[in-house]
Scaffold this motif. Structure first.
Motif, PDB file in Angstrom:
ATOM      1  N   THR A   9       0.825  -1.206   0.000  1.00 32.84           N
ATOM      2  CA  THR A   9       0.000   0.000   0.000  1.00 32.84           C
ATOM      3  C   THR A   9       0.857   1.252   0.000  1.00 32.84           C
ATOM      4  O   THR A   9       0.606   2.190  -0.770  1.00 32.84           O
ATOM      5  N   GLU A  10       1.876   1.276   0.814  1.00 36.53           N
ATOM      6  CA  GLU A  10       2.767   2.443   0.892  1.00 36.53           C
ATOM      7  C   GLU A  10       3.520   2.645  -0.421  1.00 36.53           C
ATOM      8  O   GLU A  10       3.650   3.773  -0.904  1.00 36.53           O
ATOM      9  N   SER A  11       4.000   1.570  -1.012  1.00 43.19           N
ATOM     10  CA  SER A  11       4.726   1.674  -2.282  1.00 43.19           C
ATOM     11  C   SER A  11       3.818   2.200  -3.388  1.00 43.19           C
ATOM     12  O   SER A  11       4.215   3.064  -4.171  1.00 43.19           O
ATOM     13  N   VAL A  12       2.599   1.690  -3.439  1.00 42.75           N
ATOM     14  CA  VAL A  12       1.645   2.144  -4.454  1.00 42.75           C
ATOM     15  C   VAL A  12       1.318   3.616  -4.232  1.00 42.75           C
ATOM     16  O   VAL A  12       1.291   4.415  -5.181  1.00 42.75           O
ATOM     17  N   ASP A  39      -2.753  -3.018 -14.702  1.00 43.20           N
ATOM     18  CA  ASP A  39      -1.972  -4.226 -14.990  1.00 43.20           C
ATOM     19  C   ASP A  39      -0.645  -4.217 -14.224  1.00 43.20           C
ATOM     20  O   ASP A  39      -0.235  -5.226 -13.653  1.00 43.20           O
ATOM     21  N   VAL A  40       0.022  -3.065 -14.238  1.00 41.91           N
ATOM     22  CA  VAL A  40       1.313  -2.938 -13.559  1.00 41.91           C
ATOM     23  C   VAL A  40       1.139  -3.129 -12.053  1.00 41.91           C
ATOM     24  O   VAL A  40       1.907  -3.868 -11.418  1.00 41.91           O
ATOM     25  N   LEU A  41       0.134  -2.492 -11.488  1.00 41.84           N
ATOM     26  CA  LEU A  41      -0.089  -2.609 -10.040  1.00 41.84           C
ATOM     27  C   LEU A  41      -0.483  -4.031  -9.646  1.00 41.84           C
ATOM     28  O   LEU A  41      -0.037  -4.544  -8.611  1.00 41.84           O
ATOM     29  N   PHE A  42      -1.298  -4.661 -10.483  1.00 41.76           N
ATOM     30  CA  PHE A  42      -1.669  -6.052 -10.214  1.00 41.76           C
ATOM     31  C   PHE A  42      -0.429  -6.943 -10.233  1.00 41.76           C
ATOM     32  O   PHE A  42      -0.226  -7.772  -9.342  1.00 41.76           O
ATOM     33  N   GLU A  43       0.410  -6.744 -11.244  1.00 42.75           N
ATOM     34  CA  GLU A  43       1.636  -7.536 -11.346  1.00 42.75           C
ATOM     35  C   GLU A  43       2.560  -7.271 -10.149  1.00 42.75           C
ATOM     36  O   GLU A  43       3.224  -8.175  -9.642  1.00 42.75           O
ATOM     37  N   PHE A  44       2.576  -6.023  -9.685  1.00 41.84           N
ATOM     38  CA  PHE A  44       3.387  -5.665  -8.519  1.00 41.84           C
ATOM     39  C   PHE A  44       2.905  -6.424  -7.275  1.00 41.84           C
ATOM     40  O   PHE A  44       3.714  -7.000  -6.543  1.00 41.84           O
ATOM     41  N   VAL A  45       1.601  -6.437  -7.063  1.00 42.72           N
ATOM     42  CA  VAL A  45       1.047  -7.143  -5.898  1.00 42.72           C
ATOM     43  C   VAL A  45       1.386  -8.629  -5.984  1.00 42.72           C
ATOM     44  O   VAL A  45       1.802  -9.244  -4.997  1.00 42.72           O
ATOM     45  N   VAL A  57      11.616  -0.864  -5.795  1.00 45.76           N
ATOM     46  CA  VAL A  57      10.218  -0.904  -6.204  1.00 45.76           C
ATOM     47  C   VAL A  57       9.934   0.075  -7.336  1.00 45.76           C
ATOM     48  O   VAL A  57       9.301  -0.271  -8.330  1.00 45.76           O
ATOM     49  N   GLY A  58      10.408   1.315  -7.198  1.00 47.09           N
ATOM     50  CA  GLY A  58      10.148   2.324  -8.229  1.00 47.09           C
ATOM     51  C   GLY A  58      10.689   1.897  -9.579  1.00 47.09           C
ATOM     52  O   GLY A  58       9.984   1.959 -10.596  1.00 47.09           O
ATOM     53  N   ALA A  59      11.929   1.478  -9.619  1.00 44.47           N
ATOM     54  CA  ALA A  59      12.538   1.044 -10.878  1.00 44.47           C
ATOM     55  C   ALA A  59      11.796  -0.158 -11.454  1.00 44.47           C
ATOM     56  O   ALA A  59      11.561  -0.240 -12.663  1.00 44.47           O
ATOM     57  N   TRP A  60      11.420  -1.075 -10.596  1.00 45.50           N
ATOM     58  CA  TRP A  60      10.683  -2.259 -11.033  1.00 45.50           C
ATOM     59  C   TRP A  60       9.346  -1.856 -11.668  1.00 45.50           C
ATOM     60  O   TRP A  60       8.994  -2.338 -12.736  1.00 45.50           O
ATOM     61  N   LEU A  61       8.611  -0.967 -11.010  1.00 46.00           N
ATOM     62  CA  LEU A  61       7.305  -0.526 -11.522  1.00 46.00           C
ATOM     63  C   LEU A  61       7.435   0.155 -12.881  1.00 46.00           C
ATOM     64  O   LEU A  61       6.638  -0.103 -13.793  1.00 46.00           O
ATOM     65  N   PHE A  62       8.424   1.016 -13.037  1.00 47.06           N
ATOM     66  CA  PHE A  62       8.599   1.720 -14.304  1.00 47.06           C
ATOM     67  C   PHE A  62       9.055   0.783 -15.422  1.00 47.06           C
ATOM     68  O   PHE A  62       8.641   0.931 -16.573  1.00 47.06           O
ATOM     69  N   ARG A  63       9.860  -0.205 -15.089  1.00 45.49           N
ATOM     70  CA  ARG A  63      10.286  -1.184 -16.089  1.00 45.49           C
ATOM     71  C   ARG A  63       9.091  -2.005 -16.572  1.00 45.49           C
ATOM     72  O   ARG A  63       8.903  -2.219 -17.766  1.00 45.49           O
ATOM     73  N   VAL A  64       8.253  -2.429 -15.634  1.00 46.93           N
ATOM     74  CA  VAL A  64       7.054  -3.202 -15.999  1.00 46.93           C
ATOM     75  C   VAL A  64       6.105  -2.324 -16.812  1.00 46.93           C
ATOM     76  O   VAL A  64       5.535  -2.773 -17.811  1.00 46.93           O
TER      77      VAL A  64
END
Length: 182
Positions: A9-12, A39-45, A57-64
């Motif tokens: 939750t905090e990361s999102v 889609d990205v947030l679902f994949e993150f969870v 986390v930030g780099a991972w989210l932007f790459r996805v």
């Protein structure tokens, strides 16, 4: 488990606004951008619940997100062949290339060949497909296309050439099968 959910939750909460802006810069349609974000947030969870943690986390989210955007652009919008041909599809030159319908077997063969051609056209990059369809299926001249689009004549010719090469390779197998049957 509760701690992990709080971390998610905090990361999102921390990355959502920047991630949304990143996606919107690349995707014009807001609903399509929202789909990618979800889609990205679902994949993150999903990924966050794996045993191996995501360190940046930030780099991972932007790459996805970047990968999802690329996937969207790679997806080809399928357009039925009859839409390209317009109302005169029945008496267009394509009919001369296909076997005449003289029974259920040849009707089926025609349908297969048309479907293969449509699939092969849909595999082309948009620019190549547009030039090929406009010139070959709609009978428009390269000069007309160059004036309309502002694209150089040599570029249009090159795009059509690449389209023809792809279509020949793609349709060669079905053509060989068709010859063997007849």
């Amino acid at each position: 488990m509760a701690q992990r959910n709080d971390e998610i939750t905090e990361s999102v909460r921390r990355e959502r606004t920047r991630l949304w802006a990143f996606i919107r810069k690349r995707i014009a349609d807001p609903s399509e951008a929202e789909d990618i974000l979800q889609d990205v947030l679902f994949e993150f969870v999903e990924a966050y619940h794996l045993p191996e943690p995501i360190e940046q986390v930030g780099a991972w989210l932007f790459r996805v997100a970047r990968n999802r955007i690329i996937d969207r652009f790679r997806k080809k919008k399928e357009v039925p062949l009859t839409d390209w041909l317009g109302d005169e599809a029945d008496d267009y030159w394509l009919d001369d290339l296909l076997p005449p319908v003289d029974g259920p077997e040849t009707a089926y063969t025609r349908e297969i060949l048309l479907q293969e051609l449509q699939d092969a056209l849909n595999e082309l990059p948009q620019e190549q497909r547009d030039v090929f369809v406009a010139h070959e299926l709609q009978g428009r001249s390269f000069e007309e296309l160059a004036l309309e689009t502002g694209v150089k004549l040599s570029t249009l010719l090159s795009r059509k050439r690449y389209a023809v090469i792809h279509l020949r390779k793609r349709l060669h197998i079905i053509y060989q099968e068709f010859l063997e049957e007849n």
